[in-house]
Design an enzyme around this catalytic site. Structure first.
Site, PDB file in Angstrom:
ATOM      1  N   GLU A 285       0.829  -1.198   0.000  1.00 38.60           N
ATOM      2  CA  GLU A 285       0.000   0.000   0.000  1.00 38.60           C
ATOM      3  C   GLU A 285       0.870   1.257   0.000  1.00 38.60           C
ATOM      4  OE1 GLU A 285      -4.005  -0.321   2.048  1.00 38.60           O
ATOM      5  OE2 GLU A 285      -3.050   1.202   3.288  1.00 38.60           O
ATOM      6  N   GLU A 288       2.271   1.887  -3.356  1.00 35.61           N
ATOM      7  CA  GLU A 288       1.227   2.422  -4.226  1.00 35.61           C
ATOM      8  C   GLU A 288       0.978   3.898  -3.919  1.00 35.61           C
ATOM      9  OE1 GLU A 288      -2.332   0.094  -3.863  1.00 35.61           O
ATOM     10  OE2 GLU A 288      -3.408   1.327  -5.322  1.00 35.61           O
ATOM     11  N   CYS A 311      -7.936  -1.938   3.923  1.00 34.55           N
ATOM     12  CA  CYS A 311      -7.750  -3.150   4.721  1.00 34.55           C
ATOM     13  C   CYS A 311      -8.988  -3.542   5.514  1.00 34.55           C
ATOM     14  CB  CYS A 311      -6.560  -3.001   5.650  1.00 34.55           C
ATOM     15  SG  CYS A 311      -6.503  -1.405   6.411  1.00 34.55           S
ATOM     16  N   SER A 331      -6.810   2.009  -2.427  1.00 33.77           N
ATOM     17  CA  SER A 331      -5.661   1.180  -2.765  1.00 33.77           C
ATOM     18  C   SER A 331      -6.163  -0.186  -3.232  1.00 33.77           C
ATOM     19  CB  SER A 331      -4.804   1.022  -1.512  1.00 33.77           C
ATOM     20  OG  SER A 331      -3.975  -0.099  -1.638  1.00 33.77           O
ATOM     21  N   LYS A 370     -15.026  -9.932   8.178  1.00 31.69           N
ATOM     22  CA  LYS A 370     -13.972 -10.786   7.630  1.00 31.69           C
ATOM     23  C   LYS A 370     -14.504 -12.158   7.239  1.00 31.69           C
ATOM     24  CE  LYS A 370     -10.409  -8.156   7.772  1.00 31.69           C
ATOM     25  NZ  LYS A 370      -9.613  -7.353   8.636  1.00 31.69           N
ATOM     26  N   GLU A 373     -15.641 -11.407   3.866  1.00 26.87           N
ATOM     27  CA  GLU A 373     -14.495 -11.160   2.985  1.00 26.87           C
ATOM     28  C   GLU A 373     -13.839 -12.479   2.555  1.00 26.87           C
ATOM     29  OE1 GLU A 373     -10.797  -9.668   4.648  1.00 26.87           O
ATOM     30  OE2 GLU A 373     -10.650  -8.224   3.023  1.00 26.87           O
ATOM     31  N   GLU A 378     -13.105 -13.926  -5.434  1.00 29.65           N
ATOM     32  CA  GLU A 378     -11.787 -13.556  -5.955  1.00 29.65           C
ATOM     33  C   GLU A 378     -10.659 -13.974  -5.010  1.00 29.65           C
ATOM     34  OE1 GLU A 378     -14.298 -11.538  -5.169  1.00 29.65           O
ATOM     35  OE2 GLU A 378     -13.642  -9.617  -4.345  1.00 29.65           O
ATOM     36  N   CYS A 515     -10.635  -1.526  14.562  1.00 29.96           N
ATOM     37  CA  CYS A 515     -10.888  -2.940  14.880  1.00 29.96           C
ATOM     38  C   CYS A 515     -10.990  -3.215  16.386  1.00 29.96           C
ATOM     39  CB  CYS A 515      -9.802  -3.816  14.282  1.00 29.96           C
ATOM     40  SG  CYS A 515      -9.676  -3.634  12.501  1.00 29.96           S
TER      41      CYS A 515
END
Ligand code: SF4
Ligand code: SF4
Ligand code: SF4
Ligand code: FES
Lengths: 590, 163
Positions: A285, A288, A311, A331, A370, A373, A378, A515
């Site tokens: 990241e 980037e 994230c 990102s 999560k 996720e 993908e 979190c």
């Protein structure tokens, strides 16, 4: 100067600011009044007081009816009694009425032991229910991350406030009236078909078992028992700062060493750390960010700034549903959970000579999103997900209890190498402001070529919902924005949409506090000091680390040397980056 | 609450947009917008609610919440022969209730519902100003006076052969 008021509660005098409720005044002098619908996370912009349940009633001298303390403001000379026979009777009646339309599933309920309604019935000593009536029934709704069992809903509407006002997602609403009233997505569809981000904030505040996470701990047990499988575990940074609470420890107790010991005792073959992948995230990241920044500074008009962190899967779902037109700005770096999964199933599996299918990757997360996720297509290879199971801090505590591990007396242990080595920069991913601070530590050194003397960026820390700071990159001012809670994120996104954003980089976390306040953490029961204590613990862990910059993690260096090449390489892109989808439902077909 | 699938034409969409605009697309005016929209379309199917949500900047869950909370909103279209029973005081004391019960029994639907073939729907009206004829029943524009439970089958029979 604020005007102050003097009142008396249970014969104790207390001075409060004008506008204070009786409930707040009582708390100030440690007089406990039970509440059920009311919820407030002080200093965190979360407040819900519909004054609906009447569990919090008190007697006020000179007033005929009992008054709900959570919405009644103090007046000068007020004389309050919180525990007279009349008050207790009224409370009992309220709770009995709620129980008369509530399933008696306590013994097998996911909230057994942590349910506010159960506690209330226990505290009030309810042994009998004097009211009988019809029981409302409602179908169960299961999604990839959250289960809704609305039979257990007591209509406190806390979830609605979290979803609509705090997160501005709008997935839930109170529907119908009277006996039929319940909270549901539009047209009573399943949550899966709503714009829900699975942030889990509704789960975190639901006082009963009506909203819970999908429990995957049994799958984990099965994998651990399977001799064919090598089971690898990764633990997110925020877990170590909260897990202890489930075992009676004070909020803010760091239990990193005990946690790793417990995981080993549970039978995991490799105890690794999501923090390793957080360091990796910073490499990708950060690179980037610098790349986009340099192009921008050189006048390249095609580069879009600000760059947004990526994230947090709750946040990713949020922009996919609500701001798909901005999906090129975040990102492309995957979250640490997914980076870990990809590295484990490819690099590490190869290293230990295993087929990726025989490697089971389990993640311990403070997070409900999560779970969703990890199930995204993908992030799988021929049907084998990079992360096989994701369980919450709460689920891990259940596993430890089931296995009769005496957590409090465990000796400290440490993570395994190589995927268990991490820096202080990775630890602070667990709190709002941490990701961008970690990125700044690394980006600064790479951009300026200089050694960063002071790694603590106090200006990025705190608990305000939206924060701004400037960091000096050797003469170049970098403007940073931070938002936690999706409602705050929305404000920054609206600015970006209108071309008014002043920032180069923005960090966004879906949960209030980041979190540490995640939907999968031990329940805070409306006490924001718990979340603040966890934040303190996170910075304490960072300060105690030998290495505090991600790019100095020796095993990260090794990973690039042995396998990935350099940040942003083709292989990195393949394994560590992703792309986003437009998930906005468009009803009007164009 | 059940609903029927409808396909909206562009002109319907434009109409809803127009209504929302009359109220400045104000989220606070949601109930008014829904009222006017229902006045125009007769009912509020999911597809219409979705556009109202978009135009008033209110979440679709909230719009559905409001529609299901207030009894005057409906998600089902009226039947082709909407049966309205006056339950104003005069009709009520002369037995409108028993007439209503009989319609419900014979058609197998409740107040606010529409029969499966889309032909009949039942709703109640406040005084229609024909108290001399109480109890009064209307089917579409046609008025029936002094209706008794025994007369219900005759009224329904009139429409049985119609489309
Ligand atoms: S689902 Fe839980 S939080 Fe939501 S209204 Fe019901 S009991 Fe309250
Ligand atoms: S998980 Fe988050 S987005 Fe989904 S319903 Fe709950 S609060 Fe709303
Ligand atoms: S802030 Fe953390 S816990 Fe909350 S949704 Fe994002 S990743 Fe999950
Ligand atoms: S807690 Fe005060 S009314 Fe519910």
């Amino acid at each position: 100067m604020q005007e102050t008021i003097n009142i008396t509660i249970n014969k104790k005098p207390v001075e409060v600011e004008k506008g204070t409720t009786v409930y707040q005044a009582a708390r100030k002098i440690n007089i406990n009044i039970p509440v059920l619908c009311y919820m407030e996370l002080e200093d965190m912009g979360v407040k819900h007081n519909p004054g609906g349940c009447r569990v919090c009633v008190v007697e006020v001298e000179g007033v005929k009816n009992l008054m709900p303390s959570c919405v009644t403001k103090c007046w000068d000379g007020m004389n309050v009694k919180t525990n007279t026979a009349r008050v207790l009777n009224a409370r009992k009646t309220v709770v009995e009425l709620i129980l008369s339309d509530h399933p008696f599933d306590c013994l097998i309920c996911a909230k057994n032991g942590t349910c506010d309604l159960q506690k209330m019935a226990q505290d009030l000593g309810i042994r009998e229910i004097h009211y009988q009536g019809e029981q409302s029934t409602y179908r169960e709704d299961t999604s990839p991350a959250i289960i809704r069992e609305m039979d257990k809903c007591i209509n406190c509407r806390r979830c609605e406030t979290m979803c609509n006002d705090v997160q501005t997602v709008g997935a839930l609403s109170g529907i119908n009236r009277g006996f039929e009233a319940v909270v549901a997505p539009a047209f009573e569809q399943n949550l899966e078909h709503s714009p829900c981000t699975y942030c889990g904030q509704c789960v975190a505040v639901c006082p009963t078992g009506a909203l819970t996470e999908v429990d995957h701990s049994n799958h984990v047990l099965r994998a651990l028992a399977d001799p064919q499988k090598t089971v690898v575990v990764q633990t997110a940074p925020a877990v170590r700062a909260a897990l202890g609470e489930e075992f009676g420890m004070e909020a803010g107790t760091l239990v990193t060493g005990k946690m790793t010991r417990a995981l080993r005792d549970l039978g995991f073959d490799y105890v690794f750390d999501t923090d390793f992948a957080a360091d990796l995230t910073i490499m990708e990241e950060g690179t980037e960010l610098l790349d986009r920044l340099n192009k921008h500074l050189n006048g390249d008009k095609n580069v879009k700034l600000p760059i947004l962190t990526s994230c947090c899967p709750g946040w990713v779902s949020f922009f996919e549903h609500h701001f798909p037109e901005l999906k090129d700005i975040p990102s492309t770096a995957r979250s640490p959970q997914q980076m870990f999964g990809a590295v484990a199933k490819n690099y590490f599996a190869e290293k230990i000579n295993k087929n990726r299918k025989d490697l089971v990757v389990v993640s311990i997360m403070p997070c409900v999103a999560k779970k969703y996720e990890r199930s995204r297509e993908e992030f799988a290879n021929n049907g084998d997900s990079d992360v096989n199971y994701s369980i919450t801090t709460r689920e891990l505590s259940h596993l430890i209890k089931q296995a009769n591990i005496d957590f409090n007396t465990l000796e400290d242990d440490d993570f395994d190498k190589p995927l268990g080595e991490s820096t202080g920069a990775a630890v602070i991913f667990g709190t709002t402001g941490g990701v961008i601070e970690a990125a700044t530590r690394t980006a600064y050194e790479i951009h300026t070529g200089k050694n960063l003397e002071k790694v603590d960026f106090e200006e990025l820390r705190g608990m305000e919902g939206i924060r701004k700071a400037s960091v000096d990159f050797d003469g170049q001012e970098i403007k940073i924005g931070i938002a936690h809670g999706l409602g705050n994120a929305r404000k920054l996104l609206e600015n970006i949409k209108q071309g008014k954003s002043e920032f180069h980089a923005i960090e966004i976390m879906a949960c209030p506090g980041g979190c540490i306040g995640g939907g999968g953490q031990p329940l805070h029961h409306g006490d924001s000091s718990i979340i603040k204590a966890r934040q303190k613990a996170i910075y304490q862990e960072d300060a105690g680390k030998k290495i505090r910059k991600s790019h100095e993690n020796p095993f990260i260096k090794e990973l690039y040397e042995e396998y990935l090449g350099k940040p942003g390489s083709e292989k990195s892109h393949d394994l560590l980056h992703t792309h986003y989808f437009d998930r906005k439902k468009r009803w009007i077909k164009k | 609450m059940s609903s029927v699938k409808v396909e909206l034409h562009q002109k319907d969409v434009d109409k809803i947009k127009e209504i929302a605009k009359e109220y400045n697309n104000d989220p606070e005016a949601l109930i008014n917008v829904l009222h006017s929209t229902q006045d125009h379309f007769g009912y509020l199917p999911a597809e219409i609610q979705e556009i109202v949500a978009e135009e008033t900047n209110v979440s679709i869950a909230k719009v559905y919440g409001v529609v299901t909370f207030y009894s005057f909103f409906t998600m089902t279209p009226k039947g082709r022969y909407p049966i309205s029973i006056c339950t104003g005081t005069a009709c009520y004391v002369r037995g409108a209730e028993t007439v209503l019960e009989e319609f419900k029994r014979q058609l197998g639907i409740e107040v606010g519902e529409t029969s499966e073939n889309g032909k009949y729907s039942i709703n109640c009206l406040r005084c229609v100003g024909a108290c001399g004829l109480a109890p009064v029943v209307m089917v579409g524009d046609k008025t029936y006076g002094r209706v008794s439970p025994d007369g219900v089958s005759d009224i329904i029979a009139e429409y049985e052969d119609a489309e």
